[in-house]
Motif scaffolding. Structure first.
Motif, PDB file in Angstrom:
ATOM      1  N   LEU A   1       0.827  -1.209   0.000  1.00  0.00           N
ATOM      2  CA  LEU A   1       0.000   0.000   0.000  1.00  0.00           C
ATOM      3  C   LEU A   1       0.861   1.258   0.000  1.00  0.00           C
ATOM      4  CD1 LEU A   1      -2.868  -0.977   2.475  1.00  0.00           C
ATOM      5  CD2 LEU A   1      -3.122  -0.413   0.060  1.00  0.00           C
ATOM      6  N   ARG A   2       1.920   1.239   0.779  1.00  0.00           N
ATOM      7  CA  ARG A   2       2.811   2.405   0.790  1.00  0.00           C
ATOM      8  C   ARG A   2       3.489   2.593  -0.563  1.00  0.00           C
ATOM      9  NH1 ARG A   2       5.319   1.023   6.765  1.00  0.00           N
ATOM     10  NH2 ARG A   2       3.702   2.107   7.984  1.00  0.00           N
ATOM     11  N   GLN A   3       3.817   1.502  -1.200  1.00  0.00           N
ATOM     12  CA  GLN A   3       4.413   1.570  -2.542  1.00  0.00           C
ATOM     13  C   GLN A   3       3.419   2.177  -3.539  1.00  0.00           C
ATOM     14  OE1 GLN A   3       6.339  -2.102  -3.997  1.00  0.00           O
ATOM     15  NE2 GLN A   3       5.167  -1.845  -5.895  1.00  0.00           N
ATOM     16  N   ALA A   4       2.160   1.739  -3.460  1.00  0.00           N
ATOM     17  CA  ALA A   4       1.138   2.272  -4.360  1.00  0.00           C
ATOM     18  C   ALA A   4       0.894   3.751  -4.081  1.00  0.00           C
ATOM     19  CB  ALA A   4      -0.164   1.487  -4.198  1.00  0.00           C
ATOM     20  N   ALA A   5       0.835   4.137  -2.793  1.00  0.00           N
ATOM     21  CA  ALA A   5       0.612   5.538  -2.449  1.00  0.00           C
ATOM     22  C   ALA A   5       1.729   6.426  -2.965  1.00  0.00           C
ATOM     23  CB  ALA A   5       0.467   5.687  -0.937  1.00  0.00           C
ATOM     24  N   ALA A   6       2.968   5.942  -2.879  1.00  0.00           N
ATOM     25  CA  ALA A   6       4.101   6.719  -3.396  1.00  0.00           C
ATOM     26  C   ALA A   6       3.978   6.918  -4.908  1.00  0.00           C
ATOM     27  CB  ALA A   6       5.409   6.020  -3.040  1.00  0.00           C
ATOM     28  N   LEU A   7       3.536   5.878  -5.614  1.00  0.00           N
ATOM     29  CA  LEU A   7       3.346   5.990  -7.063  1.00  0.00           C
ATOM     30  C   LEU A   7       2.269   7.028  -7.383  1.00  0.00           C
ATOM     31  CD1 LEU A   7       3.683   5.085 -10.001  1.00  0.00           C
ATOM     32  CD2 LEU A   7       2.093   3.208  -9.519  1.00  0.00           C
ATOM     33  N   PHE A   8       1.161   6.953  -6.695  1.00  0.00           N
ATOM     34  CA  PHE A   8       0.086   7.918  -6.947  1.00  0.00           C
ATOM     35  C   PHE A   8       0.531   9.341  -6.603  1.00  0.00           C
ATOM     36  CE2 PHE A   8      -2.841   4.147  -6.144  1.00  0.00           C
ATOM     37  CZ  PHE A   8      -3.136   3.985  -7.483  1.00  0.00           C
ATOM     38  N   GLU A   9       1.362   9.464  -5.573  1.00  0.00           N
ATOM     39  CA  GLU A   9       1.878  10.791  -5.214  1.00  0.00           C
ATOM     40  C   GLU A   9       2.717  11.356  -6.355  1.00  0.00           C
ATOM     41  OE1 GLU A   9       1.975  13.986  -2.886  1.00  0.00           O
ATOM     42  OE2 GLU A   9       1.237  12.128  -1.975  1.00  0.00           O
ATOM     43  N   ARG A  10       3.579  10.526  -6.948  1.00  0.00           N
ATOM     44  CA  ARG A  10       4.405  10.983  -8.071  1.00  0.00           C
ATOM     45  C   ARG A  10       3.556  11.372  -9.276  1.00  0.00           C
ATOM     46  NH1 ARG A  10       7.427   6.420  -6.800  1.00  0.00           N
ATOM     47  NH2 ARG A  10       6.731   5.357  -8.709  1.00  0.00           N
ATOM     48  N   LEU A  11       2.451  10.650  -9.488  1.00  0.00           N
ATOM     49  CA  LEU A  11       1.599  10.904 -10.647  1.00  0.00           C
ATOM     50  C   LEU A  11       0.597  12.032 -10.416  1.00  0.00           C
ATOM     51  CD1 LEU A  11       0.850   7.213 -11.725  1.00  0.00           C
ATOM     52  CD2 LEU A  11       2.411   8.831 -12.832  1.00  0.00           C
ATOM     53  N   GLY A  12       0.568  12.578  -9.200  1.00  0.00           N
ATOM     54  CA  GLY A  12      -0.340  13.680  -8.925  1.00  0.00           C
ATOM     55  C   GLY A  12      -1.793  13.264  -8.842  1.00  0.00           C
ATOM     56  N   GLN A  13      -2.061  12.108  -8.188  1.00  0.00           N
ATOM     57  CA  GLN A  13      -3.429  11.606  -8.045  1.00  0.00           C
ATOM     58  C   GLN A  13      -3.746  11.451  -6.555  1.00  0.00           C
ATOM     59  OE1 GLN A  13      -4.339   8.307 -10.692  1.00  0.00           O
ATOM     60  NE2 GLN A  13      -2.861   9.033 -12.200  1.00  0.00           N
ATOM     61  N   PRO A  14      -4.079  12.546  -5.876  1.00  0.00           N
ATOM     62  CA  PRO A  14      -4.206  12.525  -4.405  1.00  0.00           C
ATOM     63  C   PRO A  14      -5.346  11.662  -3.887  1.00  0.00           C
ATOM     64  CG  PRO A  14      -4.950  14.630  -5.315  1.00  0.00           C
ATOM     65  CD  PRO A  14      -4.292  13.892  -6.436  1.00  0.00           C
ATOM     66  N   LEU A  15      -6.460  11.561  -4.622  1.00  0.00           N
ATOM     67  CA  LEU A  15      -7.561  10.745  -4.110  1.00  0.00           C
ATOM     68  C   LEU A  15      -7.146   9.283  -4.007  1.00  0.00           C
ATOM     69  CD1 LEU A  15     -10.734  12.229  -5.854  1.00  0.00           C
ATOM     70  CD2 LEU A  15      -9.531  12.963  -3.795  1.00  0.00           C
ATOM     71  N   GLU A  16      -6.331   8.825  -4.942  1.00  0.00           N
ATOM     72  CA  GLU A  16      -5.853   7.444  -4.870  1.00  0.00           C
ATOM     73  C   GLU A  16      -4.895   7.269  -3.694  1.00  0.00           C
ATOM     74  OE1 GLU A  16      -7.275   5.311  -6.429  1.00  0.00           O
ATOM     75  OE2 GLU A  16      -8.064   6.186  -8.263  1.00  0.00           O
ATOM     76  N   VAL A  17      -4.111   8.320  -3.399  1.00  0.00           N
ATOM     77  CA  VAL A  17      -3.248   8.261  -2.207  1.00  0.00           C
ATOM     78  C   VAL A  17      -4.112   8.102  -0.950  1.00  0.00           C
ATOM     79  CG1 VAL A  17      -1.579   9.528  -0.804  1.00  0.00           C
ATOM     80  CG2 VAL A  17      -1.452   9.660  -3.300  1.00  0.00           C
ATOM     81  N   GLY A  18      -5.173   8.929  -0.863  1.00  0.00           N
ATOM     82  CA  GLY A  18      -6.066   8.837   0.282  1.00  0.00           C
ATOM     83  C   GLY A  18      -6.736   7.483   0.395  1.00  0.00           C
TER      84      GLY A  18
END
Length: 948
Positions: free
Chosen positions: A795-812
């Motif tokens: 999950l942390r790996q996925a959140a980091a990817l979404f953070e790089r891609l600029g997709q905050p709702l997916e991070v949340g």
């Protein structure tokens, strides 16, 4: 239909012994509301008295009162003389025969005028006394419909009784229009309000969802119902009257139907209530192509604002964003038909002097001079060509049509060419009426083969996503094309698009190849570029990499002109590919540039650009922007009678991100139905995706999973329809399906979905958001298998990817899943931090449904609740209790019986039982023991509030 909130407001007011005034134009549904309120009151055992005013009897004193008295129990009135009840001599005037009615009314008027004021007082006192006796036994509800036609004495009697007996259970609900010249927002009051403190509730138009539900039994296509909502302004009577033209047949593609006679009668009746000066203002608005109050004022209508407000109160028009739109549009036709030619010419000349654009001035000058005029016709064509370059396709279509109308009989070729241009620009501007008229003019004349093909292409473009239903038009166009590559190229391009929408990508690619070959043979670079763009689109949704090569080839060709088909150009498809590749800032910048080019239009190209902008905004956490773009797309699609699916899809997606999940479900269901009717497999799959996710997020996981599995079924039919929808890069539903399966305990099946999706994307999508979505789904699988450490790492790996891609709702979303896993392994601090971080993200983005979900997670953590299972998306259970429910919950949790709670809170036992059922449902529990445990495990102050 669609009035639950309004009915709740009325019922709440009545429960507090208050009265209500309902206002709105005729046909809006006031009578239906009165009937619903009366039925509910009667079911509760109340005495319900009804009266409806009529214009012919408004001058008969006490006529309404007599009707109310006739409904009182006989035990109260049998022994009382009629003159005691009404203050008038017996026999009562309403007992007059029909033959003597007119004479009786005249005599009664003289009699009433001669009598003293004491008779009026006796009338009111008698009525009040009778209602007081009724109220001793049970509450009394007076329902007064069409109150503007109720006689003055009856109005005074009702008002006196309600004011004096309101505290004893005598209330009234009164319905009628606002008085002429007085708008609901002016701060005034109706002269027939039953009490000074009566609650004034304007009855609003029905929304698209409610109107669609109302028409369910008619079997009308959703696209037609969408148009009916726009034309009626949400007025249910007008919508039903307009829809009557379609009930005998369902058109294969939408064609305007004749205006029903009863609609004309409604329009005439409403217009008759306006003064002559308002008629003149409305006529000017009807003749303008984009009327505004400011434009009308500059054209000499100094009281335009007041006239428009009066017309709006009567339901003749609505104002939107400064513009004026007639409801139904035929109001303008009725006004124009009532004026003579000289009158119309004067108004057009006045408008020509003030409209801000040259094309508009040319239009009004032409309409003021109706005779043949070759010079004027050519000037109109010049103006039309300028309008096309500016993207104003509706204006261009009007000007081309006018040029054809003003053209002399000879030469005929010019006139036909302008009619063809009117059809083409009208299709791109969403003007079905004009397109069909122009096409008919061409197809019934001695037109060339090229002209005949071009108007048939316009009819195809007008059908939007419904190309699969246009087989007859395709066949006729192929006959007319007769082997000419210049004609076959654009035609086969539409055939390719139709095949793609119908879920046949192989056939679509074959037709696109044919269109490309024809375009190259004819030297048609615009069609060549569009064919390459379509091939790239097909490759992308099929999951192949060769779309990049086709886009590069298309980019070397001259850019196609702005012809109303921006959504078929390489430029648009390149932006669409950027979205699929998660290059969202780049896609957004290019789409905004395209919007600047097409925003003056009102056709499909605008809807598709807005659709993609809304999707990009939702992904990048700009929820308010996503809702705004989607709303604009839906409004344009409705008013231009376009295919609803492409507009309702972003609407549902935006609601899911930042609006209302229940609204997302409604939009997705309606869009899905429309796309099924048009055999549009592309948007069927997209809408199934958002609908499945929405259903899971409201807690119906099984229904959500079943909905997502329908996407898979689209691609497993014998003819391979919808095969491209399996590409995880384009439609990213696989991770959502896997999470839903985990929630249902189908762990092995969820793992197989993730494995299959990873194999489908291979290495080419490494670093794309789709891998993060699959990582999150796999984390749910790992957590369900008892491997929480690996799950949190993923999950942390996925959140980091979404953070790089600029997709905050997916991070949340990843943080919420992490909070759930941490809580299940009793790491409350880590769980609380993850949920709090998610809430901060959602609040920053304006993601209301997600924020509510994060608050729910935090509330459960604060109350020490153990999650019952791995609910995907943290199903949005409503845990907010009302103040009354909180008191009941505390008492029951402390061991009180239902009877004890009822005695303590002065409630009935049935009310306590019903409230307890709601409390159990909101908190996700089933017994008093669970409620006691819940309250006992929470801190004292939390035990009382029980909400975030």
């Amino acid at each position: 239909m669609g009035r639950s909130a309004l009915l709740a407001s009325i019922e709440a007011r009545l429960a507090a012994n208050g009265s209500v005034v309902l206002t709105g134009p005729s046909g809006i549904g006031k009578t239906a509301l009165l009937e619903a309120v009366g039925d509910a009151a009667a079911a509760r055992g109340e005495l319900v008295l009804r009266v409806a005013g009529t214009e012919t009897e408004r001058w008969v004193p006490c006529s309404g009162l007599a009707e109310l008295l006739d409904q009182l129990p006989d035990t109260l009135t049998a022994d009382l003389p009629r003159e005691r009840l009404t203050g008038l001599p017996a026999p009562h005037p309403m007992a007059a025969t029909a033959a003597a009615k007119a004479a009786g009314e005249r005599a009664l008027g003289r009699s009433f005028a001669d009598r003293s004021g004491m008779d009026h007082v006796a009338c009111r006192l008698s009525f009040r006394g009778l209602l007081a006796r009724c109220a001793e036994d049970r509450p009394v509800l007076l329902l007064v419909d069409d109150a503007q036609w109720v006689d003055t004495e009856s109005v005074h009697a009702v008002r006196y009784a309600v004011r004096r007996l309101g505290s004893r259970g005598v209330r009234a609900v009164v319905a009628g229009p606002w008085p002429d010249g007085l708008a609901a927002g002016d701060g005034g009051s109706t002269p027939w309000a039953p009490a000074p403190d009566a609650l004034h509730l304007p009855v609003p138009p029905l929304g698209p969802d409610e109107l669609a539900e109302m028409f369910d039994s008619y079997g009308l296509p959703v696209r037609v119902v969408n148009t009916l909502h726009s034309d009626s302004g949400g007025n249910p009577f007008l919508a039903l009257a307009l829809g009557g033209a379609f009930t005998d047949r369902i058109p294969r593609h939408w064609r305007p139907a004749p205006l029903p006679q009863r609609v004309q009668a409604v329009i005439a009746e409403r217009l008759a209530r306006l003064p002559a000066q308002a008629h003149e203002t409305l006529l000017m608005a009807a003749l303008a192509i984009r009327p505004t109050t400011d434009l009308l004022c500059r054209a000499g209508r100094t009281e335009a604002a007041r006239d428009i407000r009066r017309a709006a109160v009567l339901g003749l028009l609505i104002t939107e964003g400064g513009g004026i739109r007639f409801t139904p549009p035929a109001v303008g036709t009725v006004l124009a038909e009532a004026a003579d030619a000289q009158h119309l010419a004067r108004v057009h000349r006045a408008l020509a002097a003030v409209v801000p654009d040259a094309a508009g001035r040319a239009r009004h000058r032409a309409l003021a001079d109706p005779g043949p005029n070759a010079e004027l016709a050519h000037s109109l064509v010049t103006a039309a060509e300028q309008a096309v370059r500016q993207g104003s396709h509706r204006m261009a279509a009007e000007l081309y049509r006018l040029a054809a109308d003003r053209s002399p009989a000879e030469p005929a070729a010019e006139r036909l060419e302008w009619l063809v241009a009117a059809a083409e620009t009208g299709a791109n501007g969403g003007l079905p009426d004009l397109v069909h008229q122009a096409a008919e003019g061409v197809l019934t004349a001695d037109a060339t083969r090229a002209q005949r093909v071009r108007v048939r292409l316009a009819l195809l473009d007008l059908s939007g996503q419904g190309l699969a239903e246009m087989g007859e038009v395709f066949a006729a166009a192929l006959v007319d094309a007769d082997g000419d590559p210049a004609l076959l190229g654009p035609l086969r391009l539409r055939m390719a698009l139709g095949a793609l929408l119908n879920g046949a990508p192989d056939l679509a690619e074959q037709e696109a190849d044919g269109a490309l070959a024809h375009a190259r043979e004819a030297g048609d670079t615009a069609t060549e570029a569009k064919a390459l763009a379509l091939r790239a689109n097909i490759s992308l949704i099929e999951g192949r990499d060769d779309y990049v090569r086709d886009l590069e080839l298309a980019g070397r060709l001259p850019e196609p002109p702005l012809d109303g088909q921006m959504h078929t150009t390489p430029r648009y498809i390149a932006a669409y590919c950027a979205i699929a590749e998660d290059r969202l800032p780049e896609a957004r910048a290019e789409l905004l540039r395209m919007l600047a080019l097409v925003e003056r239009g009102s056709g499909e190209e605008v809807v598709h650009v807005l659709r993609n902008l809304s999707e990009v905004a939702a992904r990048t956490g700009r929820c308010r922007e996503a809702l705004d773009f989607a709303d604009r797309a839906m409004r344009i699609a409705e008013q231009a009678a376009l295919s609803p699916g492409p507009a309702w899809y972003p609407g549902a997606l935006a609601e899911l991100a930042g609006g209302s999940i229940h609204r997302a479900v409604a939009l997705a269901e309606r869009g899905l139905r429309a796309s099924e009717q048009e055999n549009d497999v592309i948007f069927q799959a997209r809408l199934l995706h958002v609908l499945g996710v929405a259903r899971m997020r409201i807690g119906d996981v099984r229904a959500g999973v079943d909905t997502l599995l329908r996407i898979e079924a689209l691609g497993s039919a014998p003819d391979e329809r919808g095969r491209g929808m399996r590409c995880p890069m384009v439609l990213r539903w696989h991770g959502d399906l896997a999470q839903g399966l985990v929630a249902l305990g189908e762990i092995d099946r969820a793992e197989e979905v993730v494995r299959t999706a990873r194999a489908a994307i291979g290495d080419r999508c490494r670093g794309a958001a789709v891998t993060g979505l699959l990582d999150r789904a796999e984390a749910c699988v790992l957590a369900a298998r008892g491997e929480p450490d690996d799950a949190v790492t993923l999950l942390r790996q996925a959140a980091a990817l979404f953070e790089r891609l600029g997709q905050p709702l997916e991070v949340g979303h990843c943080l919420l899943e992490q909070a759930r896993i941490e809580r299940r392994r009793r790491r409350a601090g880590a769980a609380r931090k993850a949920a709090a971080d998610a809430l901060e993200i959602f609040l920053r983005c304006g993601a209301r449904p997600w924020a509510e979900q994060a608050r729910h997670r935090l509330a459960r953590l604060d109350m020490g609740l153990q999650d019952g299972g791995p609910a995907p998306f943290g199903a949005v259970a409503q845990v907010t209790l009302t103040e009354g429910e909180q008191r009941i919950a505390v008492l029951v949790g402390q061991g009180a019986t239902n009877q004890q709670v009822a005695n303590r809170l002065f409630l009935s036992v049935k009310t306590v039982e019903a409230s307890l059922t709601r409390i159990y449902r909101k908190l996700g529990i089933r017994s008093r023991a669970q409620l006691g445990s819940l309250l006992g495990s929470a801190p004292p102050e939390k035990g009382v509030t029980l909400h975030p």
